[in-house]
Scaffold this motif. Structure first.
Motif, PDB file in Angstrom:
ATOM      1  N   LEU A 174       0.718  -1.549  -0.535  1.00  0.00           N
ATOM      2  CA  LEU A 174      -0.021  -0.266   0.122  1.00  0.00           C
ATOM      3  C   LEU A 174       0.639   0.864   0.148  1.00  0.00           C
ATOM      4  O   LEU A 174       0.278   2.499   0.408  1.00  0.00           O
ATOM      5  CB  LEU A 174      -0.713   0.224   0.772  1.00  0.00           C
ATOM      6  N   GLY A 175       1.835   0.747  -0.212  1.00  0.00           N
ATOM      7  CA  GLY A 175       3.164   1.997  -0.344  1.00  0.00           C
ATOM      8  C   GLY A 175       2.878   3.045  -1.625  1.00  0.00           C
ATOM      9  O   GLY A 175       2.872   4.711  -1.456  1.00  0.00           O
ATOM     10  N   ASN A 176       2.407   3.323  -2.467  1.00  0.00           N
ATOM     11  CA  ASN A 176       1.574   4.640  -3.566  1.00  0.00           C
ATOM     12  C   ASN A 176      -0.187   4.700  -2.672  1.00  0.00           C
ATOM     13  O   ASN A 176      -0.449   5.346  -3.032  1.00  0.00           O
ATOM     14  CB  ASN A 176       1.081   3.287  -4.766  1.00  0.00           C
ATOM     15  N   LYS A 177      -0.712   4.310  -1.344  1.00  0.00           N
ATOM     16  CA  LYS A 177      -1.842   4.832  -1.034  1.00  0.00           C
ATOM     17  C   LYS A 177      -1.545   5.913   0.469  1.00  0.00           C
ATOM     18  O   LYS A 177      -2.354   6.141   1.265  1.00  0.00           O
ATOM     19  CB  LYS A 177      -2.623   3.214  -0.464  1.00  0.00           C
ATOM     20  N   ALA A 178      -0.199   5.838   0.805  1.00  0.00           N
ATOM     21  CA  ALA A 178       0.534   5.707   1.883  1.00  0.00           C
ATOM     22  C   ALA A 178      -0.480   7.147   1.778  1.00  0.00           C
ATOM     23  O   ALA A 178      -0.358   7.663   3.242  1.00  0.00           O
ATOM     24  CB  ALA A 178       2.085   5.806   2.156  1.00  0.00           C
ATOM     25  N   ALA A 179      -0.075   8.089   1.272  1.00  0.00           N
ATOM     26  CA  ALA A 179      -0.419   9.727   1.176  1.00  0.00           C
ATOM     27  C   ALA A 179      -1.878  10.045   1.519  1.00  0.00           C
ATOM     28  O   ALA A 179      -2.050  10.333   2.818  1.00  0.00           O
ATOM     29  CB  ALA A 179       0.133  10.537   0.051  1.00  0.00           C
ATOM     30  N   TYR A 180      -2.823   9.074   0.759  1.00  0.00           N
ATOM     31  CA  TYR A 180      -4.799   8.937   1.343  1.00  0.00           C
ATOM     32  C   TYR A 180      -4.603   8.344   2.688  1.00  0.00           C
ATOM     33  O   TYR A 180      -5.222   9.289   3.474  1.00  0.00           O
ATOM     34  CB  TYR A 180      -4.810   8.477  -0.036  1.00  0.00           C
ATOM     35  N   ILE A 181      -3.588   7.266   3.293  1.00  0.00           N
ATOM     36  CA  ILE A 181      -4.140   7.060   4.227  1.00  0.00           C
ATOM     37  C   ILE A 181      -4.108   7.904   5.551  1.00  0.00           C
ATOM     38  O   ILE A 181      -4.443   8.413   6.464  1.00  0.00           O
ATOM     39  CB  ILE A 181      -3.321   5.191   4.163  1.00  0.00           C
ATOM     40  N   MET A 182      -2.441   8.025   4.960  1.00  0.00           N
ATOM     41  CA  MET A 182      -2.028   9.143   6.445  1.00  0.00           C
ATOM     42  C   MET A 182      -2.879  10.623   6.231  1.00  0.00           C
ATOM     43  O   MET A 182      -3.177  11.403   7.803  1.00  0.00           O
ATOM     44  CB  MET A 182      -0.566   9.412   5.998  1.00  0.00           C
ATOM     45  N   VAL A 202      -5.839  10.630   5.861  1.00  0.00           N
ATOM     46  CA  VAL A 202      -7.551  10.183   6.528  1.00  0.00           C
ATOM     47  C   VAL A 202      -6.862   9.949   8.568  1.00  0.00           C
ATOM     48  O   VAL A 202      -7.663  11.135   8.938  1.00  0.00           O
ATOM     49  CB  VAL A 202      -7.459   8.778   6.185  1.00  0.00           C
ATOM     50  N   VAL A 203      -5.570   9.642   8.297  1.00  0.00           N
ATOM     51  CA  VAL A 203      -5.223   9.413  10.077  1.00  0.00           C
ATOM     52  C   VAL A 203      -5.144  10.796  10.459  1.00  0.00           C
ATOM     53  O   VAL A 203      -5.195  11.043  11.697  1.00  0.00           O
ATOM     54  CB  VAL A 203      -3.759   8.720   9.793  1.00  0.00           C
ATOM     55  N   ARG A 204      -4.642  12.220   9.888  1.00  0.00           N
ATOM     56  CA  ARG A 204      -4.799  13.172  10.871  1.00  0.00           C
ATOM     57  C   ARG A 204      -5.654  13.837  10.948  1.00  0.00           C
ATOM     58  O   ARG A 204      -5.954  14.972  12.177  1.00  0.00           O
ATOM     59  CB  ARG A 204      -3.507  13.810   9.703  1.00  0.00           C
ATOM     60  N   GLU A 205      -6.681  13.590  10.577  1.00  0.00           N
ATOM     61  CA  GLU A 205      -7.770  14.182  10.675  1.00  0.00           C
ATOM     62  C   GLU A 205      -9.177  13.370  11.211  1.00  0.00           C
ATOM     63  O   GLU A 205      -9.727  13.775  11.787  1.00  0.00           O
ATOM     64  CB  GLU A 205      -8.425  14.417   9.229  1.00  0.00           C
ATOM     65  N   MET A 206      -8.505  11.808  11.790  1.00  0.00           N
ATOM     66  CA  MET A 206      -9.019  11.298  13.003  1.00  0.00           C
ATOM     67  C   MET A 206      -8.962  11.458  13.781  1.00  0.00           C
ATOM     68  O   MET A 206      -7.873  11.924  14.441  1.00  0.00           O
ATOM     69  CB  MET A 206      -8.758  10.066  12.744  1.00  0.00           C
ATOM     70  N   PRO A 207      -9.672  11.416  15.358  1.00  0.00           N
ATOM     71  CA  PRO A 207      -9.724  11.650  16.463  1.00  0.00           C
ATOM     72  C   PRO A 207      -9.309  10.485  16.541  1.00  0.00           C
ATOM     73  O   PRO A 207      -9.466   9.082  16.022  1.00  0.00           O
ATOM     74  CB  PRO A 207     -11.204  11.880  16.848  1.00  0.00           C
ATOM     75  N   PHE A 208      -8.466  10.707  17.923  1.00  0.00           N
ATOM     76  CA  PHE A 208      -7.672   9.339  18.404  1.00  0.00           C
ATOM     77  C   PHE A 208      -8.959   8.452  18.794  1.00  0.00           C
ATOM     78  O   PHE A 208      -9.995   9.040  19.384  1.00  0.00           O
ATOM     79  CB  PHE A 208      -7.160   9.221  19.923  1.00  0.00           C
ATOM     80  N   GLY A 209      -9.049   7.356  19.504  1.00  0.00           N
ATOM     81  CA  GLY A 209     -10.635   6.221  19.489  1.00  0.00           C
ATOM     82  C   GLY A 209     -11.302   6.027  18.531  1.00  0.00           C
ATOM     83  O   GLY A 209     -11.873   4.771  18.320  1.00  0.00           O
ATOM     84  N   GLN A 210     -11.311   6.359  16.884  1.00  0.00           N
ATOM     85  CA  GLN A 210     -12.304   5.957  15.811  1.00  0.00           C
ATOM     86  C   GLN A 210     -12.019   5.288  15.661  1.00  0.00           C
ATOM     87  O   GLN A 210     -10.194   4.970  15.369  1.00  0.00           O
ATOM     88  CB  GLN A 210     -12.628   7.544  15.515  1.00  0.00           C
ATOM     89  N   LYS A 254     -12.623   4.486  11.610  1.00  0.00           N
ATOM     90  CA  LYS A 254     -13.329   4.517  10.331  1.00  0.00           C
ATOM     91  C   LYS A 254     -12.790   3.997   9.197  1.00  0.00           C
ATOM     92  O   LYS A 254     -11.537   3.478   8.954  1.00  0.00           O
ATOM     93  CB  LYS A 254     -12.373   6.225  10.061  1.00  0.00           C
ATOM     94  N   LYS A 255     -13.690   3.542   8.305  1.00  0.00           N
ATOM     95  CA  LYS A 255     -14.194   2.192   7.089  1.00  0.00           C
ATOM     96  C   LYS A 255     -13.645   3.815   5.884  1.00  0.00           C
ATOM     97  O   LYS A 255     -13.723   3.949   5.702  1.00  0.00           O
ATOM     98  CB  LYS A 255     -15.129   1.538   6.744  1.00  0.00           C
ATOM     99  N   ILE A 256     -12.347   2.928   5.291  1.00  0.00           N
ATOM    100  CA  ILE A 256     -12.045   3.348   4.274  1.00  0.00           C
ATOM    101  C   ILE A 256     -12.395   2.565   2.944  1.00  0.00           C
ATOM    102  O   ILE A 256     -12.030   1.227   2.563  1.00  0.00           O
ATOM    103  CB  ILE A 256     -10.697   4.421   4.086  1.00  0.00           C
ATOM    104  N   GLU A 257     -12.307   2.873   1.812  1.00  0.00           N
ATOM    105  CA  GLU A 257     -12.077   2.357   0.382  1.00  0.00           C
ATOM    106  C   GLU A 257     -11.064   2.481  -0.508  1.00  0.00           C
ATOM    107  O   GLU A 257     -10.433   3.676  -0.622  1.00  0.00           O
ATOM    108  CB  GLU A 257     -13.387   2.592   0.195  1.00  0.00           C
ATOM    109  N   LEU A 258      -9.934   1.513  -0.945  1.00  0.00           N
ATOM    110  CA  LEU A 258      -8.625   1.361  -1.409  1.00  0.00           C
ATOM    111  C   LEU A 258      -8.796   0.657  -2.331  1.00  0.00           C
ATOM    112  O   LEU A 258      -9.297  -0.313  -3.151  1.00  0.00           O
ATOM    113  CB  LEU A 258      -7.873   0.826  -0.331  1.00  0.00           C
TER     114      LEU A 258
END
Length: 67
Positions: free
Chosen positions: A43-51, A53-61, A63-67
């Protein structure tokens, strides 16, 4: 896939869990060092998208993502 952002305590850093649709753990990596774990999963090519989403998420939540 599901993302879970886990808040670290004291000297333990913040982590992210990446799980599949059956909720099986695929990767567990530090928020500040995702590259090696995501590369192992192919998933190296999707790292920017994943991170992003992670930066916008609050802790403990969860989240379902589609890759």
């Amino acid at each position: 896939m599901y993302l879970i952002k886990v808040k670290g305590v004291a000297k333990i850093p913040d982590y992210v869990q990446l799980r599949d649709d059956a909720f099986t753990l695929l990767a567990y990596f530090r928020v500040d060092r995702p590259d090696k774990s995501l590369e192992k999963l192919g998933l190296g090519n999707k790292a920017a998208y994943i991170m992003e989403v992670v930066r916008e998420m609050p802790f403990g939540q969860i989240k379902k993502i589609e890759l």
